[in-house]
Design an enzyme around this catalytic site. Structure first.
Site, short mmCIF file in Angstrom:
data_model
loop_
_atom_site.label_atom_id
_atom_site.label_comp_id
_atom_site.label_asym_id
_atom_site.label_seq_id
_atom_site.Cartn_x
_atom_site.Cartn_y
_atom_site.Cartn_z
N CYS A 37 45.01 76.46 44.90
CA CYS A 37 45.57 75.15 44.57
C CYS A 37 45.08 74.67 43.21
O CYS A 37 44.28 75.33 42.54
CB CYS A 37 45.20 74.13 45.65
N THR A 39 43.06 72.27 42.50
CA THR A 39 41.61 72.04 42.46
C THR A 39 40.88 73.34 42.18
O THR A 39 39.91 73.37 41.41
CB THR A 39 41.13 71.45 43.80
N HIS A 42 41.00 73.96 38.60
CA HIS A 42 40.02 73.12 37.89
C HIS A 42 38.63 73.75 37.99
O HIS A 42 37.85 73.72 37.03
CB HIS A 42 40.01 71.71 38.48
N CYS A 96 32.57 55.28 55.37
CA CYS A 96 32.73 55.75 56.75
C CYS A 96 32.69 54.58 57.73
O CYS A 96 33.51 54.50 58.66
CB CYS A 96 31.64 56.75 57.10
#
Length: 345
Positions: A37, A39, A42, A96
């Site tokens: 992908c 990412t 990158h 969270c």
């Protein structure tokens, strides 16, 4: 077992690693396919060296079957087809506690911050597993994670049936966003510079525009002068970010999907004048994965058209190079191919 590692300096290497049994609360997966992908690109370019330990086994767009079950894991059996939602959160940070664990302030993105799926056997926590239907091929299932990204992007936009959306950037995620938006009842136009991608996207039944044309005027005509309800910026190009707001209607929405390695100029005057919403969309939540599985299983996602080819693990460097050079849409790594070849010798 063979494993592919990011070794720094734009290099992927394949090494022999020693598998270990799954620990308590873990499972071991025979990884079948892993997609590369943006990412990952990158990471290869060195943009994430401050975050990624080198050498690092990366990869998170995957499918496979369970090979072993660790102590304390219930509800799963060896042979079950699975994918992984690769997010591990701490459950204690402010994000969270506010219900946003998918963007935990101390998030472990598995395959980036910790070892990933470009290895023939992969140990992961059982609570990351996503069950796959038997009717979904493992090749197509390797697209569940990027499809979940697209589902999350479209849900963040609050696009409604009958509304119009502009997708800037016709790479894999852009096409997936277009497919999800259409599956949710939206009308979609894609803006893409590369002529080969424009042709491929048009063959899927989408209207595709060349950004070198007057695309703003086209969208204004398409929308009766109002502008698009939602604009997705997926290209990552500075010029696209600057001009993206020009497509949006009054109180329209711009969703920033692409990963930008550096800050970009944004036309805040236009944001102010039209009272636009500017949203980030980073990863996904569990229901996005469930929806992605269902969309792939029903054929709403053009999986075969997105997968340019499948190559064995030893060809991982060439696959990365081809994607970096724009020579493919989505390349899958057949993680077991080298192991199967070795076992047959």
């Amino acid at each position: 077992m063979p494993a592919a590692q990011y070794a720094g300096n734009r290099t992927m290497t394949v090494v022999d690693a020693e598998p270990s049994p799954p620990g308590p609360g873990q499972v071991q997966i025979n990884v079948a396919y892993n997609g590369i992908c943006g990412t990952d690109l990158h990471i290869l370019s060195g943009h994430m060296d401050a975050r990624v330990a080198v050498p690092a086994v990366i990869g998170h767009e995957m499918s496979g079957t369970l090979a072993a079950i660790g102590d304390g894991v219930e509800g799963w059996a060896v042979g079950d087809p699975v994918t992984v939602m690769p997010l591990a959160w701490d459950g204690t940070c402010p994000a969270c506690l506010a219900g946003n664990s998918h963007i935990c302030q101390n998030l472990d993105f598995v395959g980036i911050d910790s070892p990933g799926a470009l290895q023939t056997r992969w140990n992961v926590d059982a609570d990351l597993l996503v069950r796959l239907p038997a009717t979904l091929s493992l090749q197509h299932a390797a697209l569940v994670e990027p499809t979940a990204v697209a589902v999350h992007d479209v849900r963040r936009s609050e696009l409604e049936a009958g509304q119009k959306a502009v997708v800037i950037g016709g790479g894999p995620i852009g096409v997936l966003i277009a497919a999800v938006a259409r599956a949710f009842g939206g009308e979609v136009v894609v803006i893409e510079l590369d002529p080969k991608r424009r042709k491929a996207i048009a063959e899927l039944g989408y209207t595709v525009l060349d950004p070198r044309d007057d695309t703003v005027a086209w969208v204004e005509e398409w929308t009766g002068g109002a502008g698009a309800d939602v604009v997705f910026e997926v290209s990552g190009a500075a010029a696209a970010v600057l001009g993206a707001v020009d497509y949006a209607k009054v109180r329209g929405t711009l969703v920033v999907v692409a990963i930008h390695p550096e800050p970009r100029p944004v036309n805040l005057q236009r944001v102010f004048w039209r009272e636009l919403r500017l949203l980030g969309a980073r990863v996904y939540q569990r229901d996005d994965f469930d929806t992605a599985v269902a969309l792939l299983a029903t054929g709403a996602i053009p999986a075969d058209a997105l997968i340019t080819r499948t190559v064995p693990l030893h060809a991982v460097q060439a696959a990365f190079d081809d994607l970096t050079g724009g020579q493919a849409m989505k390349i899958l790594i057949d993680v077991q191919a080298d192991r199967a070849s070795k076992d047959s010798e």
